[in-house]
Scaffold this motif. Structure first.
Motif, mmCIF file in Angstrom:
data_model
loop_
_atom_site.group_PDB
_atom_site.id
_atom_site.type_symbol
_atom_site.label_atom_id
_atom_site.label_comp_id
_atom_site.label_asym_id
_atom_site.label_seq_id
_atom_site.Cartn_x
_atom_site.Cartn_y
_atom_site.Cartn_z
ATOM 1 N N LEU A 50 0.828 -1.201 0.000
ATOM 2 C CA LEU A 50 0.000 0.000 0.000
ATOM 3 C C LEU A 50 0.869 1.260 0.000
ATOM 4 N N LYS A 51 2.011 1.187 0.679
ATOM 5 C CA LYS A 51 2.898 2.349 0.699
ATOM 6 C C LYS A 51 3.427 2.659 -0.697
ATOM 7 N N VAL A 52 3.747 1.595 -1.415
ATOM 8 C CA VAL A 52 4.209 1.828 -2.793
ATOM 9 C C VAL A 52 3.092 2.475 -3.593
ATOM 10 N N LEU A 53 1.874 1.963 -3.415
ATOM 11 C CA LEU A 53 0.741 2.537 -4.138
ATOM 12 C C LEU A 53 0.542 3.996 -3.758
ATOM 13 N N ALA A 54 0.855 4.336 -2.496
ATOM 14 C CA ALA A 54 0.645 5.710 -2.061
ATOM 15 C C ALA A 54 1.593 6.663 -2.754
ATOM 16 N N VAL A 55 2.712 6.151 -3.183
ATOM 17 C CA VAL A 55 3.735 7.022 -3.759
ATOM 18 C C VAL A 55 3.516 7.274 -5.247
ATOM 19 N N GLU A 56 2.953 6.317 -5.901
ATOM 20 C CA GLU A 56 2.727 6.522 -7.345
ATOM 21 C C GLU A 56 1.352 7.102 -7.582
ATOM 22 N N THR A 57 1.217 7.719 -8.753
ATOM 23 C CA THR A 57 -0.070 8.338 -9.080
ATOM 24 C C THR A 57 -0.784 7.571 -10.183
ATOM 25 N N VAL A 58 -2.066 7.882 -10.319
ATOM 26 C CA VAL A 58 -2.913 7.265 -11.355
ATOM 27 C C VAL A 58 -2.296 7.454 -12.721
ATOM 28 N N GLY A 59 -1.816 8.666 -12.963
ATOM 29 C CA GLY A 59 -1.282 8.975 -14.290
ATOM 30 C C GLY A 59 -0.144 8.072 -14.698
ATOM 31 N N GLN A 60 0.572 7.506 -13.690
ATOM 32 C CA GLN A 60 1.726 6.681 -14.025
ATOM 33 C C GLN A 60 1.313 5.283 -14.518
ATOM 34 N N ARG A 61 0.045 4.832 -14.231
ATOM 35 C CA ARG A 61 -0.328 3.473 -14.655
ATOM 36 C C ARG A 61 -1.554 3.445 -15.572
ATOM 37 N N VAL A 62 -2.012 4.615 -16.009
ATOM 38 C CA VAL A 62 -3.247 4.653 -16.817
ATOM 39 C C VAL A 62 -2.991 4.079 -18.207
ATOM 40 N N ARG A 63 -4.006 3.340 -18.705
ATOM 41 C CA ARG A 63 -3.928 2.904 -20.107
ATOM 42 C C ARG A 63 -4.608 3.971 -20.938
ATOM 43 N N PRO A 64 -3.880 4.548 -21.906
ATOM 44 C CA PRO A 64 -4.374 5.731 -22.609
ATOM 45 C C PRO A 64 -5.693 5.515 -23.360
ATOM 46 N N ASP A 65 -5.985 4.279 -23.816
ATOM 47 C CA ASP A 65 -7.213 4.103 -24.603
ATOM 48 C C ASP A 65 -8.241 3.321 -23.775
ATOM 49 N N GLY A 66 -9.419 3.357 -24.284
ATOM 50 C CA GLY A 66 -10.487 2.630 -23.618
ATOM 51 C C GLY A 66 -11.404 3.584 -22.874
ATOM 52 N N GLU A 67 -12.533 2.960 -22.473
ATOM 53 C CA GLU A 67 -13.492 3.769 -21.725
ATOM 54 C C GLU A 67 -14.016 2.985 -20.553
ATOM 55 N N ALA A 68 -14.515 3.695 -19.584
ATOM 56 C CA ALA A 68 -15.162 3.005 -18.466
ATOM 57 C C ALA A 68 -16.224 3.914 -17.889
ATOM 58 N N ALA A 69 -17.086 3.325 -17.086
ATOM 59 C CA ALA A 69 -18.181 4.118 -16.519
ATOM 60 C C ALA A 69 -17.810 4.622 -15.134
ATOM 61 N N GLY A 70 -18.476 5.741 -14.718
ATOM 62 C CA GLY A 70 -18.273 6.217 -13.342
ATOM 63 C C GLY A 70 -17.598 7.568 -13.293
ATOM 64 N N VAL A 71 -17.609 8.161 -12.084
ATOM 65 C CA VAL A 71 -16.933 9.449 -11.883
ATOM 66 C C VAL A 71 -15.441 9.243 -12.092
ATOM 67 N N PRO A 72 -14.841 10.079 -12.943
ATOM 68 C CA PRO A 72 -13.419 9.833 -13.270
ATOM 69 C C PRO A 72 -12.475 10.187 -12.104
ATOM 70 N N LEU A 73 -11.292 9.506 -12.169
ATOM 71 C CA LEU A 73 -10.266 9.810 -11.175
ATOM 72 C C LEU A 73 -9.300 10.841 -11.748
ATOM 73 N N PRO A 74 -8.846 11.824 -10.956
ATOM 74 C CA PRO A 74 -7.818 12.749 -11.466
ATOM 75 C C PRO A 74 -6.497 12.018 -11.610
ATOM 76 N N SER A 75 -5.723 12.395 -12.620
ATOM 77 C CA SER A 75 -4.502 11.620 -12.869
ATOM 78 C C SER A 75 -3.448 11.860 -11.802
ATOM 79 N N ALA A 76 -3.594 12.932 -11.007
ATOM 80 C CA ALA A 76 -2.614 13.172 -9.938
ATOM 81 C C ALA A 76 -2.915 12.386 -8.677
#
Lengths: 380, 308, 302
Positions: free
Chosen positions: B243-269
């Motif tokens: 979990l600590k490792v996850l806390a250090v990285e951001t969404v933007g670092q693991r996002v797959r650029p294509d595709g779609e999904a439903a729901g309120v979006p997450l900020p990349s930071a």
């Protein structure tokens, strides 16, 4: 239901004194003991009316201490105290009309106890009301004014203490001024020596370890002994260096002795005041780039000031009292009047010197309490 | 910006700081971390010369600080301590204005700066300007402490366990604000702490100290994934390491650029740990992502969180 | 700032001494008689055109004497008998003779201290015993011999006195030795301090059975409170006559001092001094007024 035990005790004491002890004492001359005169013999009009406020004081212990009741108690106490004095003055005048000029009418034990009880009742009321220092001073001034007006009007002139005053009239004011000069003159060296010493004692455990024990020992030396100890070296110094204008008697030894006694409370309070400055304040101040002088003047001094002023208050009140003893080495002041009275075995002359000293001390105490309150308010 | 060159400080026979060398680049937030007695506070205090080293040199912006008058050096740096140390007899405004007053700033400029800082630290200027420290809560006092440190626009801010005495909620709020301030002002910050999570959250670089020695100086992810030794590993804590490792990285670092999904979006930071929490909360294994401007940036998959 | 403080300090300390530089500083001891004599000196000097500075009732003997010797005061009334203590020759019998004692102290002070003793008043302010009238009369007590016989014969005497009087060889022991009587410890009531007003009062009021008081020869309260002095016919006590003593240098500058004071002191015999003292201590009249009234009544003051 007893609501105010203190007031009840005071009232009971006053009543007992009124019934069992003489209110006044009448002597054929200054030296012989007088015969007692009870309060009941003195209760004439018009001044007998002045004791009516006493009824309030008798009832107050049983009433709920609301602000009104407390204010009424304070007012009644002050009026009663002034009334007692006025009653004494009236009776003294009556006695003097038919007695020889050498005869003396003085306050008796009963008067003193009733007067003290009344003043303590006023103090108790003021305290329970939680009055601010300026208001407390106003109450004290009012009590004093009620008596001062009677003195000025000449109503109390036939009382023994004022007859003594009549004899001492020209030297009295000079004595009061001189007393003040002795106290004020000792204040300067006390501060010049005491303030740096206090700062050093707080900063350095080594210095504190020497200073405090030494000052404690000095404080225990009886004042007359200290004056005596100073006599020889100062006379020698005066003989060797007459240009200094000092001598073994008079102002110089008085000022030196008073300074020595004043050092302990001042040094102790400065050290305590500086100790009370939180360490985090000093750390932050230093880390922000204040020079040691700036830290001292901007942070430590303002925070230590209230404690220091309390120490100054203690010092000055002590000095006012000790200055009376200085009369024994020719320093003059109100003590000279007291000692004349002691030598002449005339107790009212002693009182003439002692009462102003007490008033002086009370005034100084009140003035400094006011100063502390103002400083604390300004800082916070 | 700040360079320690084999700096040593001894107290009697024992070395509180032992031949420590590291640098802090301009605009970085460097966390000094270690257990009690590791020398982190001592090291910090040598930067503004509250403590003088026995050996070695410390340079600030290339200059050897031993050459400067200590008071001048300190007035150029902000200093925040755990016990805050506000002057009890001065108002908040006067407290904040301490260093500008020492530097002789004109009154109008000082007033404006105080307003600016109060707003920056989320304290209503009208309410707090004329207040006295004893009227403030612990958290509010420390906010004023930080404002006071920033008042003279220093390039360097030194902080000695500033939030350790606060309750967890206030601590988190202040950490977030510090992060924001750091981002916006680009001040170089040296931050002493004993709390690894705090360091991981805030720092660009972490210097680990053990009994006066510098054990590792590296960015948070490296501390987590390539600890220098067991000491560092233990300091990080083996529990919930993932979990600590996850806390250090951001969404933007693991996002797959294509595709779609439903729901309120997450900020990349957003930190990945929060993203994981969102997925669990919403019961889904993928969520849309938006960038700083709000434009779609792709999809985050749960599987990518656990990929090596 | 520091100079201001130093100057203020200096001024305050010196203020006691820096005044009309040539005024004659008149001092005296604290008791009423000394105050009276000192005030008379003050008034007589002023009346004769000599500027004075009032330091009357400055302090006890030791203080006033030191002040004179140190040059802080110029003149004060002192007692001839005290010469014995100033020059440490207490055992010399010359002190019991008025004329010889005066001569001796005059000589010694002139030689050693340059202090001039002017002619003394013919009043002996020495220790004495005084018995209450209602005890003295029935027992015919008028002199110390009578008193001694009465005590030796079992008379119920009880004396109030100071510790100094009881212990000093020159005082009670001298009386007992010269007149041949002894007082038992239960016949003596010791009062703190050397205050004859307290002893007189004790005898007058019969406190604790006291009927005899230690007094000084010129005490004002004696007659007023109904006591009778036992005359010292055999001269057991040292003679204490008051005389103005002045620093030689000041007397040279102001030779008129001698002529102004000697007649006044010559007129003050024991009886006169007692009545003047009575006005002050018993009736509480102001010292200055008593002095002026007397000086005017004798024509010394216009």
């Amino acid at each position: 239901m007893i609501r105010n035990r203190v007031l009840l005790v005071l009232a009971a004491t006053a009543v007992a004194a009124a019934l069992a002890l003489p209110f006044l004492s009448f002597a054929p001359n200054r030296l012989l003991s007088g015969r007692g005169i009870a309060l009941s013999a003195v209760l004439d009009l018009p001044w007998g009316v002045a004791l009516l406020p006493g009824v309030v004081l008798l009832a107050a212990p049983f009433l709920r201490p609301s602000k009104t009741v407390l204010a009424a108690t304070v007012t009644a106490a002050i009026l009663f105290a002034a009334g007692l004095v006025g009653l004494a003055g009236q009776h003294a005048a009556q006695l003097a009309a038919t007695a020889a000029p050498a005869a003396r009418t003085s306050f008796g034990a009963g008067f003193w106890i009733m007067e003290t009880a009344a003043l303590l009742a006023a103090l108790d009321g003021v305290r329970r009301l939680g009055l601010s220092p300026p208001l407390r001073i106003a109450v004290g001034a009012a009590a004093l004014a009620l008596v001062a007006v009677q003195v000025a009007a000449g109503h109390l002139d036939q009382l023994s203490i004022l007859k003594e005053y009549a004899n001492q009239r020209d030297v009295f004011v000079a004595a009061v001024v001189r007393h003040g000069v002795i106290v004020a003159a000792s204040l300067v060296p006390t501060l010049l020596v005491g303030v740096p010493l206090g700062v050093l004692a707080q900063r350095s455990r080594a210095v504190g370890g020497i200073v405090f024990p030494v000052l404690n020992v000095v404080q225990t030396i009886p004042s007359i002994a200290l004056f005596g100890l100073l006599l020889a070296p100062l006379s020698a110094l005066a003989g060797a260096l007459p240009q200094l204008g000092i001598s073994g008697v008079g102002l110089a030894p008085a000022v030196i002795a008073l300074t020595l006694y004043s050092l302990l409370p001042i040094v102790r309070n400065i050290a305590a005041g500086l100790d009370g400055v939180p360490d985090s304040v000093r750390q932050a101040a230093r880390g922000m780039g204040m020079t040691p002088r700036q830290i001292f003047l901007r942070a430590e001094v303002p925070l230590a000031l209230p404690v220091f002023l309390s120490g100054l208050r203690i010092t000055l009140v002590q000095a006012v009292g000790l200055a009376a003893v200085a009369a024994l080495i020719g320093a003059g002041g109100l003590g000279a009047i007291m000692f004349q009275g002691l030598f002449a075995n005339a107790l009212d002359l002693v009182l003439l010197g002692a009462v102003p000293v007490i008033l002086f001390a009370v005034v100084v105490d009140a003035a400094l309490k006011l100063l502390v309150a103002l400083v604390a308010r300004g800082a916070a | 910006m700040i360079a320690f060159e084999r700096v040593t400080k001894r107290f009697g026979p024992w070395a509180a700081v032992d031949a420590v060398s590291f640098t802090v680049e301009e605009g970085e937030l460097c966390a000094l971390i270690g257990p009690s007695g590791s020398g982190k506070s001592t090291a910090l205090k040598m930067i503004n010369r509250l403590i003088v080293p026995d050996a070695g040199t410390i340079r600030v912006a290339g200059e050897d600080i031993a050459r400067l008058r200590p008071e001048d050096l300190r007035r150029r740096m902000g200093y925040v301590i755990q016990s805050v140390g506000l002057f009890p007899h001065w108002t908040v405004e006067r407290n904040i204005a301490t260093v500008p007053d020492l530097l002789g700033w004109p009154q109008a400029r000082v007033r404006d700066r105080v307003t600016e800082l109060l707003e920056l630290l989320k304290l209503d200027p009208r309410r707090f300007r004329g207040a006295f420290p004893h009227q403030l809560s612990g958290g509010q006092q420390q906010r004023v402490g930080v404002a006071r440190a920033l008042a003279a626009e220093p390039r360097i801010l030194l902080m000695d366990e500033p939030f350790s005495a606060l309750d967890p909620i206030t601590r988190e709020a202040l950490q977030a604000e510090l992060a924001t301030i750091h981002r916006e002002t680009r001040t170089t910050i040296v931050f002493v702490t004993h709390d690894m999570d705090e360091a991981l959250k805030l720092a660009n670089r972490i210097a680990v100290l053990d009994q006066g020695r510098l054990v590792q100086c590296a960015p948070p992810l490296e501390i987590l994934t390539r600890p220098a030794d067991d000491f560092v590993r233990d300091l990080v804590g083996r529990e919930e390491w993932g979990l600590k490792v996850l806390a250090v990285e951001t969404v933007g670092q693991r996002v797959r650029p294509d595709g779609e999904a439903a729901g309120v979006p997450l900020p990349s930071a957003m930190p990945l740990r929060r993203a994981l929490s969102e997925m669990v909360a919403r019961g889904t294994d993928r969520l849309p992502v938006v960038d700083d401007q709000g434009r779609p940036a792709g999809v985050l998959h749960l599987a990518d969180l656990v990929r090596p | 700032m520091r100079t201001v403080i130093a100057l203020t300090l200096g001024l305050i300390l010196a203020s006691g001494n820096v005044q009309a530089a040539d005024a004659v500083r008149v001092g005296s001891k604290l008791d009423a008689e000394s105050g009276l004599l000192g005030t008379m000196i003050l008034q007589m000097l002023e009346a004769n055109g000599i500027k004075t500075e009032n330091k009357v009732q400055l302090g006890p003997t030791k203080i006033v004497r030191s002040a004179l010797l140190a040059g802080e005061i110029d003149i004060y009334p002192e007692y001839t008998g005290n010469g014995a203590f100033f020059f440490n020759v207490e055992s010399d019998p010359v002190w019991k003779n008025a004329g010889a004692g005066y001569e001796k102290v005059r000589q010694l002070d002139q030689e050693k201290n340059n202090v001039v003793w002017l002619k003394p008043a013919p009043a002996n302010n020495t220790w004495a015993l005084a018995v209450r009238k209602d005890v003295a009369a029935p027992n015919n007590l008028a002199t110390m011999e009578d008193f001694a016989k009465w005590v030796a014969g079992g008379g119920k005497a009880k004396v109030a006195a100071s510790a100094e009087f009881v212990e000093s060889p020159a005082a009670l022991p001298s009386f007992q030795g010269t007149y041949g009587f002894t007082l038992r410890p239960d016949q003596i009531l010791v009062l703190a301090g050397g205050d004859t007003a307290a002893t007189i009062r004790a005898a007058a009021e019969g406190t604790s059975g006291v009927n005899t008081a230690m007094v000084y020869g010129t005490d004002g309260a004696i007659a007023a409170l109904g006591l009778v002095v036992m005359a010292d016919t055999k001269g057991a006590q040292m003679v204490y006559e008051p005389a103005p003593i002045v620093r030689a240098a000041v007397l040279e500058k102001n030779p008129g001092i001698k002529g102004a004071l000697e007649p006044v002191f010559a007129s003050l015999d024991s009886e006169t001094l007692r009545s003047l003292n009575a006005r002050i201590s018993v009736e509480g009249q102001d010292v200055k007024q008593v002095a002026t009234a007397y000086l005017k009544s004798k024509g010394f003051l216009k």
